[in-house]
Design a protein around this motif. Structure first.
Motif, short mmCIF file in Angstrom:
data_model
loop_
_atom_site.label_atom_id
_atom_site.label_comp_id
_atom_site.label_asym_id
_atom_site.label_seq_id
_atom_site.Cartn_x
_atom_site.Cartn_y
_atom_site.Cartn_z
N LYS A 145 0.82 -1.20 0.00
CA LYS A 145 0.00 0.00 0.00
C LYS A 145 0.86 1.25 0.00
N ILE A 146 1.97 1.24 0.73
CA ILE A 146 2.84 2.41 0.78
C ILE A 146 3.40 2.69 -0.61
N THR A 147 3.82 1.64 -1.31
CA THR A 147 4.38 1.82 -2.65
C THR A 147 3.34 2.41 -3.59
N ILE A 148 2.13 1.90 -3.55
CA ILE A 148 1.05 2.42 -4.39
C ILE A 148 0.83 3.89 -4.11
N PHE A 149 0.83 4.26 -2.85
CA PHE A 149 0.56 5.65 -2.49
C PHE A 149 1.64 6.58 -3.02
N LEU A 150 2.90 6.19 -2.89
CA LEU A 150 3.99 7.04 -3.34
C LEU A 150 3.94 7.24 -4.85
N VAL A 151 3.58 6.21 -5.58
CA VAL A 151 3.44 6.35 -7.03
C VAL A 151 2.36 7.36 -7.36
N LEU A 152 1.25 7.33 -6.62
CA LEU A 152 0.17 8.27 -6.86
C LEU A 152 0.62 9.70 -6.62
N VAL A 153 1.36 9.92 -5.55
CA VAL A 153 1.83 11.27 -5.25
C VAL A 153 2.73 11.79 -6.36
N GLY A 164 -6.24 21.44 -15.96
CA GLY A 164 -6.56 20.06 -16.33
C GLY A 164 -8.03 19.81 -16.59
N SER A 165 -8.32 18.70 -17.26
CA SER A 165 -9.68 18.25 -17.47
C SER A 165 -10.06 17.34 -16.31
N PHE A 166 -11.34 17.04 -16.24
CA PHE A 166 -11.84 16.29 -15.09
C PHE A 166 -11.94 14.81 -15.42
N GLU A 167 -11.16 14.02 -14.73
CA GLU A 167 -11.27 12.57 -14.84
C GLU A 167 -10.84 11.97 -13.51
N PRO A 168 -11.82 11.53 -12.68
CA PRO A 168 -11.46 10.99 -11.37
C PRO A 168 -10.46 9.85 -11.50
N MET A 169 -9.37 9.90 -10.71
CA MET A 169 -8.30 8.91 -10.81
C MET A 169 -7.86 8.40 -9.44
N GLY A 170 -8.55 8.77 -8.38
CA GLY A 170 -8.13 8.34 -7.06
C GLY A 170 -8.24 6.83 -6.90
N ASP A 171 -7.23 6.22 -6.33
CA ASP A 171 -7.23 4.77 -6.15
C ASP A 171 -7.96 4.44 -4.86
N ILE A 172 -9.27 4.41 -4.91
CA ILE A 172 -10.06 4.30 -3.68
C ILE A 172 -10.02 2.91 -3.06
N GLU A 173 -9.50 1.95 -3.78
CA GLU A 173 -9.38 0.60 -3.20
C GLU A 173 -8.07 0.44 -2.44
N ASN A 174 -7.25 1.48 -2.38
CA ASN A 174 -5.95 1.38 -1.70
C ASN A 174 -5.78 2.50 -0.68
N ILE A 175 -6.83 2.74 0.11
CA ILE A 175 -6.73 3.70 1.20
C ILE A 175 -5.74 3.17 2.23
N LEU A 176 -4.85 4.04 2.69
CA LEU A 176 -3.80 3.60 3.60
C LEU A 176 -4.35 3.19 4.97
N PRO A 177 -3.68 2.23 5.64
CA PRO A 177 -4.04 1.92 7.03
C PRO A 177 -3.87 3.16 7.91
N VAL A 178 -4.61 3.20 9.00
CA VAL A 178 -4.61 4.38 9.87
C VAL A 178 -3.20 4.72 10.36
N ASP A 227 -16.88 1.85 4.53
CA ASP A 227 -16.27 0.65 3.96
C ASP A 227 -14.84 0.91 3.50
N LEU A 228 -14.59 2.11 2.98
CA LEU A 228 -13.26 2.47 2.49
C LEU A 228 -12.31 2.88 3.60
N GLY A 229 -12.86 3.14 4.79
CA GLY A 229 -12.02 3.62 5.88
C GLY A 229 -11.76 5.11 5.83
N LEU A 230 -12.65 5.85 5.17
CA LEU A 230 -12.51 7.30 5.07
C LEU A 230 -13.38 7.98 6.13
#
Length: 438
Positions: free
Chosen positions: A3-11, A22-36, A212-215
């Motif tokens: 999960k940490i690796t995925i997050f750093l790539v996103l940043v 920019g144009s609007f296209e949601p790209m957030g990886d909502i299935e990879n929310i970081l642990p608390v 469910d997502l932990g948000l």
């Protein structure tokens, strides 16, 4: 570790597109929310960067070489206190003293009890001391000889709470995209079946999805419906359900029909950063492949108001002047504008030795922007707007829609924005067309 690796790539990915609207296209990886725990460590790292970089910046701007912060300045104190890498604040001194050790912007901090402050100030002999009114009253006798050097710390307090680091600006792109991704799910047939699904069902679906997502979220979502007066006689809901002269609100559980405009008002708290978003969908009638031209023009009018407003942001400019200039220009272009934007919420996850969270640490800091009715505000008022600050750009334009019998549609967009590098950035992109629900 995955999960940490995925997050750093996103940043890294979002940072590369940060300077563009920019144009609007949601790209957030909502299935990879970081642990608390990982969230807490990232938030703490960002807080330390702000302590290290923003404090010297604002002290230099205000020409202050000492800043006294009392425990009574609660959210500010909790933000500035020393903590470990996961947010544990072990010591709670009565005051924090920031001082320019050598006059070259190398800011040091001392944790002090009330009885120590006078001797510390005497030893360091600052020329200009920023202090709150409350602290001045408490320490008036002990620091009487320095009273001529006192200045209000209000500007420092507000600035530290609202100014973000460059790293947080990149994180905000990711967080905004996560928020947009949930809305993209909501405004689809995954959630909404026309003529069946109700607004309350959508509200609670959002609440459940966040859980469910932990948000985290601090408000119950709001789903608002606008319906053509030509269509309303077909159904049982009365006109009260579809008023546009009041803000979005709950309390009207309406079945979502074909031909409706659906608006959401919702936000998340993630990685210490808040979002506040209003976006819009259109429910296609049978045989339609897009919203009617009049509704699309209404959307473009509100998009145009966003652009006009964004172009008026200038570092240090009073917020009222920004709003006034934008409203004047929008009206000159024939728009019917309203601007009622505000600072975006932030929050802390720090905790004390006994395990207690510091409560009440979700806060807003910075100038309000606008008011109701699109009327001119007091020139020079509202407070200055600085670089690396974040706002909810909340506004609307009303447009008469021929396909709805000339009825006025109020198209509200609320977009998390950053003012950075002397320009406005629409975090996570911005919505420029209706979501279409089949």
């Amino acid at each position: 570790m995955k999960k940490i690796t995925i997050f750093l790539v996103l940043v890294i990915t979002t940072a590369s597109t940060y300077s563009q609207r920019g144009s609007f296209e949601p790209m957030g990886d909502i299935e990879n929310i970081l642990p608390v725990w990982e969230q807490a460590k990232i938030m703490e790292k960002q807080l330390r960067i702000r302590q290290r970089t923003v404090v010297p910046q604002i002290m230099e701007r205000e020409n202050v070489d000492m800043w006294l912060v009392s425990w009574d300045e609660y959210v500010l104190y909790v933000s500035l206190a020393k903590g470990n890498e996961e947010g544990l604040v072990s010591n709670r001194a009565e005051a924090l003293i920031f001082y320019d050790k050598d006059g070259e912007g190398q800011i040091k901090m001392i944790e002090a009890e009330a009885e120590q402050i006078s001797s510390i100030v005497s030893k360091l002999n600052p020329s200009k001391i920023a202090i709150s009114e409350e602290m001045k009253e408490e320490l008036g006798a002990a620091l009487k000889k320095y009273s001529s050097r006192f200045v209000s710390s209000e500007a420092l307090r507000t600035s530290f709470l609202q100014i973000r680091s460059d790293e947080e600006m990149s994180l905000f792109q990711y967080v905004a995209r996560v928020a947009h991704s949930v809305i993209k799910e909501v405004f689809s047939n995954k959630v909404i079946i026309p003529d069946v699904t109700t607004t309350d069902e959508v509200n609670w679906w959002i609440r459940q999805r966040y859980r469910d997502l932990g948000l985290l979220t601090s408000d119950h979502p709001t789903i608002n419906v606008q319906r053509s007066k030509l269509e309303r006689p077909k159904y049982t809901e009365n006109d009260e359900h579809f008023r546009i002269d009041i803000p979005p609100r709950n309390g009207y559980n309406t079945i979502i029909r074909r031909g409706d405009i659906i608006s959401c008002d919702t936000g998340i708290d993630y990685l210490g950063l808040g979002t506040d978003t209003q976006q819009n969908a259109y429910v296609l009638k049978k045989g339609e492949t897009n919203a009617p031209e009049g509704l699309r023009r209404a959307f473009k009018n509100t998009n145009r108001l966003q652009e006009i407003f964004a172009d008026e942001f200038v570092n240090g400019r009073p917020s009222n002047d920004i709003v006034n200039a934008a409203i004047k220009k929008a009206k000159a272009e024939g728009l019917r504008p309203e601007i009622y934007s505000h600072p975006i919420p932030h929050f802390l996850m720090r905790y004390s030795l006994n395990g207690g969270f510091f409560s009440g640490t979700r806060y807003f800091a910075g100038p309000e922007m606008g008011g109701e009715g699109g009327e001119e505000l007091e020139p020079g008022g509202g407070g200055p707007v600085y670089n690396n600050t974040v706002y909810a750009m909340e506004l609307d334009a009303e447009t008469a829609v021929p396909e709805w019998g000339g009825q006025d549609v109020r198209l509200v967009l609320e977009q998390t924005i950053a003012f950075t590098g002397d320009k406005v950035v629409f975090l996570g992109g911005r919505q420029t067309n209706f979501y279409l629900i089949k």
